[in-house]
Structures are given as C-alpha cells and as structure tokens.
Write an enzyme that holds these catalytic residues in place. Sequence first.
Site, mmCIF file in Angstrom:
data_model
loop_
_atom_site.group_PDB
_atom_site.id
_atom_site.type_symbol
_atom_site.label_atom_id
_atom_site.label_comp_id
_atom_site.label_asym_id
_atom_site.label_seq_id
_atom_site.Cartn_x
_atom_site.Cartn_y
_atom_site.Cartn_z
ATOM 1 N N ASP A 161 0.852 -1.182 0.000
ATOM 2 C CA ASP A 161 0.000 0.000 0.000
ATOM 3 C C ASP A 161 0.895 1.241 0.000
ATOM 4 O O ASP A 161 2.027 1.197 0.481
ATOM 5 C CB ASP A 161 -0.883 -0.016 1.253
ATOM 6 C CG ASP A 161 -1.808 1.176 1.335
ATOM 7 O OD1 ASP A 161 -1.392 2.205 1.916
ATOM 8 O OD2 ASP A 161 -2.936 1.097 0.851
ATOM 9 N N GLN A 188 -23.266 -1.087 3.204
ATOM 10 C CA GLN A 188 -23.336 -0.232 2.018
ATOM 11 C C GLN A 188 -23.479 -1.010 0.714
ATOM 12 O O GLN A 188 -24.323 -0.680 -0.120
ATOM 13 C CB GLN A 188 -22.098 0.669 1.958
ATOM 14 C CG GLN A 188 -22.079 1.589 0.745
ATOM 15 C CD GLN A 188 -20.959 2.596 0.800
ATOM 16 O OE1 GLN A 188 -20.952 3.468 1.646
ATOM 17 N NE2 GLN A 188 -20.000 2.475 -0.110
ATOM 18 N N SER A 242 -16.284 3.591 -2.587
ATOM 19 C CA SER A 242 -17.713 3.895 -2.692
ATOM 20 C C SER A 242 -18.074 4.338 -4.103
ATOM 21 O O SER A 242 -19.138 3.988 -4.628
ATOM 22 C CB SER A 242 -18.096 4.985 -1.684
ATOM 23 O OG SER A 242 -17.946 4.516 -0.359
#
Length: 394
Positions: A37, A269, A289
């Site tokens: 990352d 979600q 998202s």
Amino acid sequence: DDFKDLGFIDKQKAHVKEAVSKLTARSDSSLAGFVLDMFCTSMIDVAKELGVPYYIFFTSGAAFLGFLFYVQLIHDEQDADLTQFKDSDAELSVPSLANSLPARVLPASMLVKDRFYAFIRIIRGLREAKGIMVNTFMELESHALNSLKDDQSKIPPIYPVGPILKLSNQENDVGPEGSEIIEWLDDQPPSSVVFLCFGSMGGFDMDQAKEIACALEQSRHRFLWSLRRPPPKGKIETSTDYENLQEILPVGFSERTAGMGKVVGWAPQVAILEHPAIGGFVSHCGWNSILESIWFSVPIATWPLYAEQQFNAFTMVTELGLAVEIKMDYKKESEIILSADDIERGIKCVMEHHSEIRKRVKEMSDKSRKALMDDESSSFWLDRLIEDVINNLS
C-alpha cells in the site's frame, strides 16, 4: 496527526523481514516481490534487503495518482510547495486532469508543511516501484491513464486492474441490523430511495444532522440515512453509532417521515447499493464507494469529508460527468454547516429518473463489468502484470 501510524509501520520492518525470510526458507517457491500500500512504503527497505522488487497497489484513482506524481515533480524540480495554496482561489494545471484543478479541492493534509513533506517522501517511493496496480479501469479514466503512460518523468508501469470490489456473499454479511434494512427496502418501489452514507469515518453532529433531516423532509423523496457520530476532532478513528438517534433528529421528524424514510446507524453499504430500490447515493466520495456506485449503476451526489475525497468529487463531477454536486470542497474540519436547501437541491438532482448523469452512470456500469471479462481491458492489464512479475524474477 494523520501520519502517526506511519511510525508504527516503520517499526515493523524487522518483524516483516523475519516472517518473510522464515516463509521462504520453508518453501520450494521463490519470493517474487512485495505488494505494498502507498502508506506502507517503509517496507521498501525490506524488499531491497531481500533482493526482490516491489509493486504498489494504489487504492485511489489514476487521476489522483497522476496528481501525486505532479506534486512531487514540481516540488523536486521547482521547489514548489502545495501549502501556499491553502485558502487560495488558484487553479492548477495537472497532466492527469483535462480540466484545471481548483486549489479548494486539494487534500487538507497536503496543505500542512510536515504532512506535505511526508507525502513527498511517500511519492518518491512510488516512483521506484517496478509497477503500480491501480483500482480503476481504462474506460473510466482513459485521460488520466494515458497521461501517466505518456509522462516523460520517471513513472513505473501502470496496471489498471479494477474495479476490485468485495461483492460476494452479501446476504451472509449484513447481520441482523442489515437484514432489517434490506427487508424495509424490499417494500419500496424500484429506484425510489436516496441512500445517505458517509464511510467508516464520516459522521455529523446535531446541527448538521438537523439540516439533512430538513432537506430530506422537504425533498419528499424516500430515503435511507446512515447517521453516525463523528470521530473526536483531530482523531483518525471510525465513526460510532449514536445511542439514541431521536436526540439528534428534529422533534417529530421520525413521525412525519415514518412512511417515507428510515434512519439507521451502521449500514451494509454494498448490499444496499445493490438493492433495486436505491435510486441515488449521497456519498463522501471515498474511491471504493465511487466504484461500488458505478458497478451498481447508482448516481452519486457528492459530499466529501476528508483525505482525497474532495479531489474525487471534482473528478466525478467535472472530469467525468458521473455525479452531481452538493458540495465539492466541503471539509469536515471547516465547521461549515451545509444548508437544507443546498442538500435538498442535490438530492432532487441525483434522483431525477431520466437525467443525463443517470444515463452516463448506467453506461459506465456496463463498462466496469465488461472490463473484468476475459480479453477485456482490466483482464489484459492483469495478464500483463503477471508476465512482468515473472520477467522481473530473472
């Protein structure tokens, strides 16, 4: 401090080296390299000590990756410093963007001296990687990806291998609270519900919550609202559920909207965006998202809060035309209260059934699914990555 955890990661280098060394010692397979990352670039030292290449998995979009390389380049070559743009009306010309970037959507953490220099160190590490996997796809960010490919400064090979999303087994992941939400959605007409959800660290206090409640009531749209308590100021923590939502909402709101809406704490979600009742998404614009909303063909109304979310909102609204704006440059630390009228306007816009944005999102949704099929763009780049990893072994 946004970067306090980087010191913790740095302290793990010896442990990681020991663990990887033990793993390779007991295996017949050779170590092909590290995948890191961007905030774990201190592990580059471990990869070098073990004599293997390292690759980056970049979890934001290609436009933002290009912006980071641009910022580091002008700093190193021209001694330019982003902190000069704090509270500025200036616009920047960034190669990975087709439009000028307003300084007001720059990440707040890059406008503070010590954090800016921490970013510069991280980006220099990205440049030395053997390759960078980006969670995006060519059809979504063709301009940004082509600009990275054509860049004459030292940029590693870029592999757009997305969208990489966790979508499976949602029926087993939602838990009892989630099941109740899904059952409520089952009773709503198709594309009739606007979903408001602001990520793991997104929350609002009473003053802003009342404006949102007012907007929802005035809009007369069905709604599902994940309302959570914001983290303490200055803390990098996840939001928590309110003990009693009725204490935060306007008096009588729940009774007046009982037939049209539902206010909850935590919400699953992905399972919600997948539901056919959802017609729009008021979102903080975290990159995951955004990819989820595109995958499920749900248009976004942008309300960014922190990190690179303002940049993402600009990308979605101005660059790609895939979202409507509630507030593109909102920052959670600004203490600005968005008015009910502004929020209502965004909700009505995102819920328009025959809008051009809804049509564009549906087209991009189809492209996002196709990109992962055999011989399509992201599949091609994944194959190329595997070939390059194998070639880098020799």
